[in-house]
Design a protein around this motif. Structure first.
Motif, PDB file in Angstrom:
ATOM      1  N   ARG A 153       0.630  -1.239  -0.247  1.00 40.12           N
ATOM      2  CA  ARG A 153       0.004  -0.531  -0.414  1.00 40.12           C
ATOM      3  C   ARG A 153       1.207   1.387  -0.118  1.00 40.12           C
ATOM      4  NH1 ARG A 153      -2.768  -3.815   3.763  1.00 40.12           N
ATOM      5  NH2 ARG A 153      -5.231  -3.926   2.995  1.00 40.12           N
ATOM      6  N   GLN A 154       2.149   0.983   1.145  1.00 37.70           N
ATOM      7  CA  GLN A 154       3.001   2.319   0.844  1.00 37.70           C
ATOM      8  C   GLN A 154       3.108   2.470  -0.433  1.00 37.70           C
ATOM      9  OE1 GLN A 154       4.516   0.953   4.340  1.00 37.70           O
ATOM     10  NE2 GLN A 154       3.955   2.687   5.740  1.00 37.70           N
ATOM     11  N   GLU A 163      -2.960   0.387  -5.947  1.00 40.78           N
ATOM     12  CA  GLU A 163      -2.816  -1.281  -5.333  1.00 40.78           C
ATOM     13  C   GLU A 163      -2.173  -2.658  -5.949  1.00 40.78           C
ATOM     14  OE1 GLU A 163      -5.391  -1.323  -1.938  1.00 40.78           O
ATOM     15  OE2 GLU A 163      -4.276   0.236  -0.625  1.00 40.78           O
ATOM     16  N   ASP A 164      -3.226  -2.447  -7.078  1.00 40.52           N
ATOM     17  CA  ASP A 164      -2.576  -4.142  -7.339  1.00 40.52           C
ATOM     18  C   ASP A 164      -1.500  -4.051  -8.423  1.00 40.52           C
ATOM     19  OD1 ASP A 164      -5.217  -5.395  -6.444  1.00 40.52           O
ATOM     20  OD2 ASP A 164      -5.952  -5.128  -8.561  1.00 40.52           O
ATOM     21  N   ARG A 169       4.400  -5.581  -9.788  1.00 38.32           N
ATOM     22  CA  ARG A 169       5.524  -5.582  -9.919  1.00 38.32           C
ATOM     23  C   ARG A 169       6.486  -5.803  -8.281  1.00 38.32           C
ATOM     24  NH1 ARG A 169       5.331   0.950 -10.484  1.00 38.32           N
ATOM     25  NH2 ARG A 169       4.395   1.160 -12.823  1.00 38.32           N
ATOM     26  N   LEU A 170       5.834  -6.045  -7.150  1.00 39.07           N
ATOM     27  CA  LEU A 170       6.171  -6.711  -6.287  1.00 39.07           C
ATOM     28  C   LEU A 170       6.874  -7.805  -6.741  1.00 39.07           C
ATOM     29  CD1 LEU A 170       5.470  -4.549  -3.398  1.00 39.07           C
ATOM     30  CD2 LEU A 170       7.877  -4.535  -4.103  1.00 39.07           C
ATOM     31  N   ARG A 171       5.451  -8.873  -6.840  1.00 35.69           N
ATOM     32  CA  ARG A 171       5.726 -10.577  -7.200  1.00 35.69           C
ATOM     33  C   ARG A 171       6.139 -10.120  -8.110  1.00 35.69           C
ATOM     34  NH1 ARG A 171       0.326 -10.997  -7.057  1.00 35.69           N
ATOM     35  NH2 ARG A 171      -0.369 -10.179  -9.636  1.00 35.69           N
ATOM     36  N   LEU A 172       6.847  -9.495  -9.578  1.00 36.79           N
ATOM     37  CA  LEU A 172       6.623  -9.951 -10.451  1.00 36.79           C
ATOM     38  C   LEU A 172       8.646  -9.898 -10.790  1.00 36.79           C
ATOM     39  CD1 LEU A 172       8.022 -11.009 -13.054  1.00 36.79           C
ATOM     40  CD2 LEU A 172       6.718  -8.499 -14.160  1.00 36.79           C
ATOM     41  N   GLY A 173       9.142  -8.951  -9.520  1.00 38.58           N
ATOM     42  CA  GLY A 173      10.293  -8.634  -9.508  1.00 38.58           C
ATOM     43  C   GLY A 173      10.985  -9.405  -8.729  1.00 38.58           C
ATOM     44  N   LEU A 174      10.109  -9.869  -7.018  1.00 36.19           N
ATOM     45  CA  LEU A 174      10.921 -11.207  -6.203  1.00 36.19           C
ATOM     46  C   LEU A 174      10.573 -12.115  -7.706  1.00 36.19           C
ATOM     47  CD1 LEU A 174       8.235 -10.454  -3.425  1.00 36.19           C
ATOM     48  CD2 LEU A 174      10.918  -9.784  -4.058  1.00 36.19           C
TER      49      LEU A 174
END
Length: 196
Positions: A153-154, A163-164, A169-174
């Motif tokens: 969220r932040q 937020e989606d 982005r976070l999921r793909l980066g990880l």
């Protein structure tokens, strides 16, 4: 290889200029890739002087053998990273093997420990490369989440996205980062494995 998958025009032109022996091309090539090469070498070797040596060796090889780069295998950046990794791992193995021999620790256990250190250094170097090579939006999301300890969220608020989108982005980066353990993963530079 489709036209869309072809390496950037700059890569092909740079290879041609290097093959013609243009000293200015080597300078331009160095300006573009020196920090990547030195950073990866330092990550593997953990030693500034050794990283400097590998950096010199990489650029000497590029200058002497520009035809070693095959545009069909991917971008020039990936090829340079793979070359750097291979040379750094070779130097690490040679240095550590010499140190073990000098200390009289040529046992199977010492050799296994050396290979473990080489694998760890390889994974760390691949992770660094993956982060540097990933698209800026993914890298920015990961940096906010990791270094500034932001949740999705932040991160979304900081980046000005939904937020989606932040979660995506976070999921793909990880997911990209998780491939650092697998040298044969899609997108891993050729010859970028620990067994180089």
């Amino acid at each position: 290889m489709t036209k869309r998958d072809a390496p950037p025009r700059w890569d092909r032109r740079m290879q041609q200029r290097l093959a013609r022996g243009e000293a200015a091309a080597l300078g331009e090539f160095y300006d573009r890739f020196a920090s990547l090469v030195h950073g990866l070498a330092h990550r593997v070797l953990g030693d500034e002087r050794a990283a400097d040596g590998v950096t010199r060796e990489v650029f000497a090889q590029v200058w002497e053998h520009p035809d070693a780069y095959d545009p069909k295998q991917g971008p020039l950046r990936t090829w340079v990273a793979g070359l750097t990794h291979r040379l750094a791992v070779q130097r690490l193995r040679a240095t550590e093997t010499a140190a073990l021999a000098e200390a009289g620790h040529g046992s199977a256990e010492a050799t296994e420990e050396l290979e473990s250190r080489v694998r760890q250094a390889s994974v760390a170097a691949r992770a660094d490369y993956i982060v540097q090579a990933m698209p800026a939006p993914l890298r920015a999301a990961l940096e906010l989440a990791y270094f500034q300890r932001r949740d999705y969220r932040q991160t979304a608020a900081d980046l000005g996205v939904t937020e989606d989108e932040a979660r995506r982005r976070l999921r793909l980066g990880l997911q990209l980062l998780s491939t650092a353990h697998d040298a044969t993963a899609p997108g891993a530079p050729p010859g970028y494995g620990g067994a180089a």
